[in-house]
Design a protein around this motif. Structure first.
Motif, PDB file in Angstrom:
ATOM      1  N   ALA A 108       0.806  -1.102  -0.089  1.00 53.88           N
ATOM      2  CA  ALA A 108       0.039  -0.071   0.256  1.00 53.88           C
ATOM      3  C   ALA A 108       0.815   1.261  -0.070  1.00 53.88           C
ATOM      4  O   ALA A 108       0.704   2.187  -0.717  1.00 53.88           O
ATOM      5  CB  ALA A 108      -0.908  -0.014   1.303  1.00 53.88           C
ATOM      6  N   TRP A 109       2.124   1.239   0.690  1.00 53.64           N
ATOM      7  CA  TRP A 109       2.923   2.373   0.883  1.00 53.64           C
ATOM      8  C   TRP A 109       3.232   2.795  -0.483  1.00 53.64           C
ATOM      9  O   TRP A 109       3.725   3.953  -0.899  1.00 53.64           O
ATOM     10  CB  TRP A 109       3.928   1.904   1.737  1.00 53.64           C
ATOM     11  N   ALA A 110       4.010   1.679  -1.310  1.00 52.45           N
ATOM     12  CA  ALA A 110       4.478   1.879  -2.554  1.00 52.45           C
ATOM     13  C   ALA A 110       3.554   2.453  -3.465  1.00 52.45           C
ATOM     14  O   ALA A 110       3.897   3.354  -4.332  1.00 52.45           O
ATOM     15  CB  ALA A 110       5.269   0.621  -3.184  1.00 52.45           C
ATOM     16  N   ARG A 111       2.282   2.047  -3.375  1.00 46.60           N
ATOM     17  CA  ARG A 111       1.399   2.500  -4.548  1.00 46.60           C
ATOM     18  C   ARG A 111       1.153   3.771  -4.194  1.00 46.60           C
ATOM     19  O   ARG A 111       0.776   4.645  -5.171  1.00 46.60           O
ATOM     20  CB  ARG A 111       0.211   1.661  -4.360  1.00 46.60           C
ATOM     21  N   ASP A 112       1.118   4.405  -2.794  1.00 44.41           N
ATOM     22  CA  ASP A 112       0.618   5.773  -2.430  1.00 44.41           C
ATOM     23  C   ASP A 112       1.739   6.574  -3.105  1.00 44.41           C
ATOM     24  O   ASP A 112       1.625   7.744  -3.224  1.00 44.41           O
ATOM     25  CB  ASP A 112       0.643   5.845  -1.151  1.00 44.41           C
ATOM     26  N   GLN A 113       2.872   5.989  -2.827  1.00 39.95           N
ATOM     27  CA  GLN A 113       4.064   6.894  -3.455  1.00 39.95           C
ATOM     28  C   GLN A 113       3.967   7.085  -5.023  1.00 39.95           C
ATOM     29  O   GLN A 113       4.547   8.157  -5.393  1.00 39.95           O
ATOM     30  CB  GLN A 113       5.433   6.051  -3.424  1.00 39.95           C
ATOM     31  N   LEU A 114       3.492   6.422  -5.633  1.00 41.99           N
ATOM     32  CA  LEU A 114       3.538   6.461  -7.105  1.00 41.99           C
ATOM     33  C   LEU A 114       2.768   8.007  -7.510  1.00 41.99           C
ATOM     34  O   LEU A 114       3.201   8.503  -8.611  1.00 41.99           O
ATOM     35  CB  LEU A 114       2.676   5.355  -7.704  1.00 41.99           C
ATOM     36  N   ALA A 115       1.838   8.345  -6.849  1.00 42.90           N
ATOM     37  CA  ALA A 115       1.330   9.614  -7.265  1.00 42.90           C
ATOM     38  C   ALA A 115       2.216  10.572  -6.993  1.00 42.90           C
ATOM     39  O   ALA A 115       2.236  11.532  -8.013  1.00 42.90           O
ATOM     40  CB  ALA A 115      -0.304   9.709  -6.300  1.00 42.90           C
ATOM     41  N   GLY A 116       2.925  10.669  -5.816  1.00 40.52           N
ATOM     42  CA  GLY A 116       3.722  11.901  -5.766  1.00 40.52           C
ATOM     43  C   GLY A 116       4.890  11.831  -6.639  1.00 40.52           C
ATOM     44  O   GLY A 116       5.291  12.719  -7.453  1.00 40.52           O
ATOM     45  N   VAL A 117       5.414  10.493  -7.113  1.00 41.24           N
ATOM     46  CA  VAL A 117       6.411  10.406  -8.278  1.00 41.24           C
ATOM     47  C   VAL A 117       6.115  10.848  -9.386  1.00 41.24           C
ATOM     48  O   VAL A 117       6.472  11.603 -10.232  1.00 41.24           O
ATOM     49  CB  VAL A 117       6.941   8.897  -7.983  1.00 41.24           C
ATOM     50  N   ALA A 118       4.574  10.559  -9.824  1.00 39.33           N
ATOM     51  CA  ALA A 118       4.073  10.828 -11.103  1.00 39.33           C
ATOM     52  C   ALA A 118       4.100  12.481 -11.333  1.00 39.33           C
ATOM     53  O   ALA A 118       4.293  12.951 -12.489  1.00 39.33           O
ATOM     54  CB  ALA A 118       2.762  10.287 -11.135  1.00 39.33           C
ATOM     55  N   GLU A 119       3.823  12.965 -10.177  1.00 39.62           N
ATOM     56  CA  GLU A 119       3.973  14.727 -10.315  1.00 39.62           C
ATOM     57  C   GLU A 119       5.260  14.978 -10.598  1.00 39.62           C
ATOM     58  O   GLU A 119       5.601  15.897 -11.384  1.00 39.62           O
ATOM     59  CB  GLU A 119       3.295  15.114  -9.030  1.00 39.62           C
ATOM     60  N   GLU A 120       6.254  14.449 -10.002  1.00 34.71           N
ATOM     61  CA  GLU A 120       7.604  14.675 -10.288  1.00 34.71           C
ATOM     62  C   GLU A 120       8.134  14.428 -11.772  1.00 34.71           C
ATOM     63  O   GLU A 120       8.868  15.207 -12.422  1.00 34.71           O
ATOM     64  CB  GLU A 120       8.481  13.835  -9.303  1.00 34.71           C
ATOM     65  N   LEU A 121       7.674  13.276 -12.170  1.00 32.21           N
ATOM     66  CA  LEU A 121       8.099  13.073 -13.538  1.00 32.21           C
ATOM     67  C   LEU A 121       7.411  13.828 -14.567  1.00 32.21           C
ATOM     68  O   LEU A 121       8.193  14.237 -15.459  1.00 32.21           O
ATOM     69  CB  LEU A 121       7.628  11.596 -13.852  1.00 32.21           C
ATOM     70  N   GLY A 122       6.148  14.138 -14.437  1.00 34.91           N
ATOM     71  CA  GLY A 122       5.379  15.081 -15.138  1.00 34.91           C
ATOM     72  C   GLY A 122       6.383  16.732 -15.182  1.00 34.91           C
ATOM     73  O   GLY A 122       6.380  17.108 -16.154  1.00 34.91           O
ATOM     74  N   SER A 123       6.815  17.052 -14.041  1.00 36.63           N
ATOM     75  CA  SER A 123       7.649  18.413 -13.899  1.00 36.63           C
ATOM     76  C   SER A 123       8.743  18.287 -14.930  1.00 36.63           C
ATOM     77  O   SER A 123       9.172  19.106 -15.627  1.00 36.63           O
ATOM     78  CB  SER A 123       7.824  18.580 -12.782  1.00 36.63           C
ATOM     79  N   HIS A 124       9.542  17.118 -14.368  1.00 33.77           N
ATOM     80  CA  HIS A 124      10.851  16.864 -15.257  1.00 33.77           C
ATOM     81  C   HIS A 124      10.442  16.573 -16.759  1.00 33.77           C
ATOM     82  O   HIS A 124      11.097  17.356 -17.696  1.00 33.77           O
ATOM     83  CB  HIS A 124      11.547  15.518 -14.909  1.00 33.77           C
ATOM     84  N   GLN A 125       9.444  15.838 -17.154  1.00 34.68           N
ATOM     85  CA  GLN A 125       9.164  15.906 -18.505  1.00 34.68           C
ATOM     86  C   GLN A 125       8.814  17.243 -19.332  1.00 34.68           C
ATOM     87  O   GLN A 125       9.093  17.217 -20.519  1.00 34.68           O
ATOM     88  CB  GLN A 125       8.154  14.779 -18.735  1.00 34.68           C
ATOM     89  N   GLU A 126       8.145  17.976 -18.695  1.00 39.23           N
ATOM     90  CA  GLU A 126       7.567  19.273 -19.261  1.00 39.23           C
ATOM     91  C   GLU A 126       9.024  20.111 -19.693  1.00 39.23           C
ATOM     92  O   GLU A 126       9.076  20.659 -20.387  1.00 39.23           O
ATOM     93  CB  GLU A 126       6.693  19.917 -18.254  1.00 39.23           C
ATOM     94  N   ARG A 127       9.792  20.110 -18.684  1.00 38.50           N
ATOM     95  CA  ARG A 127      11.130  20.958 -18.807  1.00 38.50           C
ATOM     96  C   ARG A 127      12.044  20.308 -20.030  1.00 38.50           C
ATOM     97  O   ARG A 127      12.496  21.149 -20.627  1.00 38.50           O
ATOM     98  CB  ARG A 127      11.863  20.896 -17.422  1.00 38.50           C
ATOM     99  N   LEU A 128      12.040  18.975 -19.807  1.00 36.52           N
ATOM    100  CA  LEU A 128      12.910  18.422 -21.021  1.00 36.52           C
ATOM    101  C   LEU A 128      12.068  18.789 -22.600  1.00 36.52           C
ATOM    102  O   LEU A 128      12.871  18.939 -23.442  1.00 36.52           O
ATOM    103  CB  LEU A 128      12.576  16.826 -20.967  1.00 36.52           C
ATOM    104  N   TYR A 129      10.783  18.566 -22.542  1.00 37.34           N
ATOM    105  CA  TYR A 129       9.990  18.933 -23.682  1.00 37.34           C
ATOM    106  C   TYR A 129      10.367  20.465 -24.155  1.00 37.34           C
ATOM    107  O   TYR A 129      10.422  20.858 -25.348  1.00 37.34           O
ATOM    108  CB  TYR A 129       8.673  18.703 -23.634  1.00 37.34           C
ATOM    109  N   ALA A 130      10.170  21.438 -22.977  1.00 33.32           N
ATOM    110  CA  ALA A 130      10.241  22.656 -23.160  1.00 33.32           C
ATOM    111  C   ALA A 130      11.528  22.948 -23.682  1.00 33.32           C
ATOM    112  O   ALA A 130      11.911  24.033 -24.722  1.00 33.32           O
ATOM    113  CB  ALA A 130       9.841  23.587 -22.022  1.00 33.32           C
ATOM    114  N   SER A 131      12.462  22.664 -23.151  1.00 32.47           N
ATOM    115  CA  SER A 131      13.950  22.749 -23.560  1.00 32.47           C
ATOM    116  C   SER A 131      14.323  22.495 -25.050  1.00 32.47           C
ATOM    117  O   SER A 131      15.155  23.430 -25.654  1.00 32.47           O
ATOM    118  CB  SER A 131      14.969  22.141 -22.505  1.00 32.47           C
ATOM    119  N   ALA A 132      13.888  21.482 -25.304  1.00 29.54           N
ATOM    120  CA  ALA A 132      13.924  21.189 -26.754  1.00 29.54           C
ATOM    121  C   ALA A 132      13.227  22.031 -27.719  1.00 29.54           C
ATOM    122  O   ALA A 132      13.633  22.415 -28.780  1.00 29.54           O
ATOM    123  CB  ALA A 132      13.487  19.538 -27.016  1.00 29.54           C
TER     124      ALA A 132
END
Length: 285
Positions: free
Chosen positions: A39-63
């Motif tokens: 249950a803990w690991a699955r709860d963590q995924l939401a927070g990680v997903a938000e981080e991934l989205g932020s990184h991805q947006e910067r990667l895309y914007a930089s290109a």
């Protein structure tokens, strides 16, 4: 959050890797003392997903606006039922599809057979700013090709170094390569295949040929061990994720991707824009 899950799962360079030392039911890197780790690991995924989205947006914007040529290539390999599709759904599915390119490699087409084995791989590489995902990859040409003797050992044995040179070329051109082998046990594979037979909505996913491939399990494990050991390099290391527990698999791969993107130190591009002048124009329009 995980603390350098890449170090816990990385295959050391130099060859001689023993895949049998990795327990498919283990959970390396998972914090100890959790009452309900699933249950803990699955709860963590939401927070990680938000981080991934932020990184991805910067990667895309930089290109898109900054001319940054960097991109990410995630290579997923596994035995049948190893969880590649599930990983794409639960981890990669959290990203903005506009900046994701997913390619699944099956048996080569007649056209692809006319070319070098890396020809179709090169054609599927992600563009600048994208996160590309390979569901199977160039490694099929030292795995299934080797196990089924589709070419001579003289041919496939040379491919390890060809793959290493190819990946070095990619890294030199701005591609960050994240290679993940989802490692399941033979027993877990049987249970997943049986589950497909038990559920009429999953019959379409069942392939009778998977049972034939199970008879070659030992050969595949040896082929994987060689590929992982001989092609885990400082610039493009392999990571083995124990994958009998789907919840751990998703947790581990999401953190592998998070750490990879964080290391890129992505930023939004500087844009030549007179913000106040544009604000005035908008208010007056």
């Amino acid at each position: 959050m995980a603390s350098d899950i890449r170090a816990a799962l990385r295959v050391p360079p130099g060859g001689g890797f023993d895949l049998g030392t990795v327990d498919p039911r283990s959970t390396p890197g998972l914090p100890r003392g959790k009452r309900d780790p699933k249950a803990w690991a699955r709860d963590q995924l939401a927070g990680v997903a938000e981080e991934l989205g932020s990184h991805q947006e910067r990667l895309y914007a930089s290109a898109k606006r900054g001319g940054d040529r960097r991109r990410v290539l995630v290579v997923l390999q596994a035995m049948d039922c190893g969880g590649k599709d599930g990983t794409v759904k639960h981890v990669v599915g959290a990203l903005n599809p506009q900046g994701v390119q997913i390619t699944s490699f099956g048996p080569p087409t007649p056209e692809e057979r006319k070319h070098h084995f890396l020809w179709r791989i090169r054609r599927a590489l992600p563009g600048a700013g994208f996160i590309g995902v390979f569901n199977r990859s160039q490694y099929e040409d030292v795995l299934i090709v080797r196990v089924h003797n589709l070419v001579s050992s003289r041919v496939w044995s040379r491919r390890y170094e060809q793959i290493n040179r190819f990946e070095h070329e990619l890294v030199s051109d701005g591609v960050v390569v994240l290679k993940v082998m989802l490692h399941i046990s033979r027993e877990e594979q049987r249970e997943r295949l049986l589950a497909r037979l038990d559920d009429p909505t999953k019959h379409w996913k069942y392939n009778p040929g998977d049972v034939d491939e199970r008879l070659l399990w030992t050969d595949y494990q040896a082929a994987y061990a060689d590929a992982l050991g001989r092609c885990s390099t400082e610039y493009a290391p392999w990571h083995v994720v124990p994958a009998d527990h789907k919840w751990y698999r998703d947790w581990a791969v999401s953190h592998l991707l998070r750490e990879t993107l964080a290391d890129m130190r992505l930023t939004y591009p500087d844009v030549d824009l007179d913000v106040e002048a544009e604000r005035a124009r908008l208010l007056a329009s």
